[in-house]
Every structure is written in structure tokens, then in C-alpha cells.
Design a protein around this motif. Structure first.
Motif, short mmCIF file in Angstrom:
data_model
loop_
_atom_site.label_atom_id
_atom_site.label_comp_id
_atom_site.label_asym_id
_atom_site.label_seq_id
_atom_site.Cartn_x
_atom_site.Cartn_y
_atom_site.Cartn_z
N GLU A 47 66.09 55.14 22.03
CA GLU A 47 66.50 54.34 23.19
C GLU A 47 65.48 53.29 23.59
OE1 GLU A 47 67.48 57.01 26.35
OE2 GLU A 47 68.96 58.07 25.15
N SER A 48 64.32 53.29 22.97
CA SER A 48 63.28 52.33 23.36
C SER A 48 62.64 51.75 22.13
CB SER A 48 62.20 53.02 24.22
OG SER A 48 61.43 53.91 23.42
N ARG A 49 61.96 50.64 22.31
CA ARG A 49 61.26 50.01 21.19
C ARG A 49 60.19 50.94 20.63
NH1 ARG A 49 59.44 44.54 23.66
NH2 ARG A 49 61.46 44.79 24.63
N GLU A 50 59.51 51.68 21.50
CA GLU A 50 58.49 52.60 21.02
C GLU A 50 59.09 53.68 20.13
OE1 GLU A 50 58.95 51.82 24.29
OE2 GLU A 50 57.22 50.51 24.60
N GLU A 51 60.22 54.26 20.56
CA GLU A 51 60.89 55.29 19.76
C GLU A 51 61.39 54.71 18.44
OE1 GLU A 51 64.00 56.69 22.30
OE2 GLU A 51 62.70 58.09 23.38
N ALA A 52 61.93 53.50 18.47
CA ALA A 52 62.46 52.88 17.26
C ALA A 52 61.34 52.61 16.26
CB ALA A 52 63.18 51.58 17.60
N LEU A 53 60.24 52.06 16.71
CA LEU A 53 59.13 51.76 15.81
C LEU A 53 58.52 53.03 15.24
CD1 LEU A 53 57.60 48.83 17.86
CD2 LEU A 53 58.65 48.65 15.59
N ALA A 54 58.41 54.06 16.04
CA ALA A 54 57.89 55.34 15.55
C ALA A 54 58.85 55.95 14.53
CB ALA A 54 57.65 56.30 16.71
N ALA A 55 60.14 55.94 14.82
CA ALA A 55 61.13 56.52 13.92
C ALA A 55 61.18 55.76 12.59
CB ALA A 55 62.50 56.54 14.58
N LEU A 56 61.10 54.45 12.64
CA LEU A 56 61.10 53.67 11.40
C LEU A 56 59.87 53.99 10.56
CD1 LEU A 56 62.42 50.26 12.73
CD2 LEU A 56 63.51 51.69 10.98
N GLY A 57 58.73 54.11 11.20
CA GLY A 57 57.51 54.47 10.49
C GLY A 57 57.62 55.83 9.83
N GLU A 58 58.29 56.75 10.51
CA GLU A 58 58.44 58.10 9.97
C GLU A 58 59.40 58.12 8.77
OE1 GLU A 58 60.25 62.36 11.38
OE2 GLU A 58 59.11 61.19 12.86
N VAL A 59 60.58 57.53 8.92
CA VAL A 59 61.57 57.62 7.83
C VAL A 59 61.18 56.76 6.64
CG1 VAL A 59 63.45 58.27 9.38
CG2 VAL A 59 63.19 55.87 8.71
N LEU A 60 60.43 55.69 6.87
CA LEU A 60 59.98 54.84 5.76
C LEU A 60 58.63 55.30 5.21
CD1 LEU A 60 61.16 51.39 7.16
CD2 LEU A 60 62.12 52.63 5.20
N GLU A 61 58.12 56.39 5.78
CA GLU A 61 56.89 57.03 5.31
C GLU A 61 55.70 56.08 5.29
OE1 GLU A 61 57.95 58.85 1.56
OE2 GLU A 61 59.23 60.32 2.57
N PHE A 62 55.50 55.40 6.43
CA PHE A 62 54.36 54.51 6.56
C PHE A 62 53.08 55.32 6.67
CE2 PHE A 62 57.01 50.93 8.73
CZ PHE A 62 57.56 50.60 7.50
N PRO A 63 51.95 54.71 6.35
CA PRO A 63 50.67 55.44 6.43
C PRO A 63 50.29 55.76 7.88
CG PRO A 63 50.32 53.11 5.89
CD PRO A 63 51.81 53.34 5.87
N GLU A 64 49.35 56.67 8.01
CA GLU A 64 48.88 57.11 9.34
C GLU A 64 48.41 55.96 10.22
OE1 GLU A 64 48.73 60.17 10.91
OE2 GLU A 64 50.03 60.83 9.29
N HIS A 65 47.85 54.91 9.62
CA HIS A 65 47.29 53.81 10.42
C HIS A 65 48.36 52.84 10.94
CE1 HIS A 65 47.44 52.00 6.34
NE2 HIS A 65 47.71 50.90 7.00
N TYR A 66 49.62 53.09 10.65
CA TYR A 66 50.71 52.23 11.14
C TYR A 66 50.61 52.11 12.66
CZ TYR A 66 55.57 51.24 12.57
OH TYR A 66 56.70 50.74 13.16
N GLY A 67 50.59 50.87 13.15
CA GLY A 67 50.32 50.61 14.57
C GLY A 67 51.51 50.64 15.50
#
Length: 137
Positions: A47-67
Motif C-alpha cells: 500500500e505504500s512506496r516503502e512496502e513496494a520497494l521492499a517487496a520488489l527487492g525481495e522478489v527480485l533477490e536484490f543484494p543486502e545493500h539495496y537502498g
């Protein structure tokens, strides 16, 4: 040739598409794997930009340093191999914050159109505002 088959074969331009097919996500992952693509599935209400950016980082398996901001998203998207992102319930975010969603989808569309990078496409499934997005049949 179906829209999905055309996309995976490179006959349909990579991009961000609305999609109405009822494929199970696991079935879709098997289908795209045959074509040499990976599949990421964002399933859940964000529901928020923060949740969307976090979820995209998770499903696309971004590295830990993803901002978890649009600049960091762009940087990490450049390193993603051939991937089809299925985003169920995308409209929740789009209705909550349409300007941000439009910017986010524009960034995903830009990555999909980059001929210097591996194939990338996005399928948006479920209800959402028009935003001028094409449908993949």
C-alpha cells in the motif's frame, strides 16, 4: 502466438503490461523457465512506496545493500538477468499513490526497453487504474 509466448520469444516488445490470465504463479515460472527466463512473483498487498520497494527487492533477490528507493531500484535492476515479474494486486498501490506508481512503472518499462540488458518484462495482474498501460493478450 499468445501474447506471453510472443514476449518470451522476443516477438512482442519487452515492457510493462496489464495481464488477465489466470495462470498459477508456479505454472508461469515453469513456462518462462523453458524460454530461459527467471520468474519473480510479487503477490501481496503493498500500500505504500516503502512496502513496494521492499517487496520488489525481495522478489527480485536484490543484494543486502539495496537502498529501497527509486535510484537504488534502478541500479539493482541493471543487474537482473532475463526475468519476468508477475505483480498480483498491483492496483492497491496504484490507487493509493498513483503518481508514485506511474514513476515506478515508468522505471520498470525503461529497464525492459534497454537493449543493452538481458530481457525483462512485467505483467500486472488484477484491478488497477488505466495509466495508459497496454494489455498482453
Amino acid at each position: 502466438m499468445s501474447g506471453l509466448a510472443g514476449l518470451l520469444a522476443g516477438h512482442t516488445p519487452a515492457g510493462v503490461y496489464r495481464w488477465h490470465a489466470a495462470f498459477d504463479a508456479d505454472e508461469l515460472a515453469r513456462t518462462v523457465a523453458v524460454a530461459g527466463w527467471g520468474c519473480a512473483h510479487l503477490d501481496g498487498v503493498v500500500e505504500s512506496r516503502e512496502e513496494a520497494l521492499a517487496a520488489l527487492g525481495e522478489v527480485l533477490e536484490f543484494p543486502e545493500h539495496y537502498g529501497r528507493n527509486l535510484d537504488a531500484l534502478w541500479d539493482c535492476l541493471r543487474d537482473v538477468g532475463p526475468t519476468l515479474l508477475l505483480w498480483d494486486h498491483w492496483g492497491v498501490l496504484a490507487y493509493a499513490d498513483e503518481p508514485f506508481t506511474a514513476r515506478l512503472l515508468g522505471l520498470l518499462r525503461e529497464r525492459a526497453a534497454d537493449p543493452e540488458r538481458p530481457a525483462f518484462g512485467v505483467l500486472l495482474r488484477g484491478d488497477g487504474p488505466d495509466l495508459g498501460l497496454p494489455w498482453l493478450d
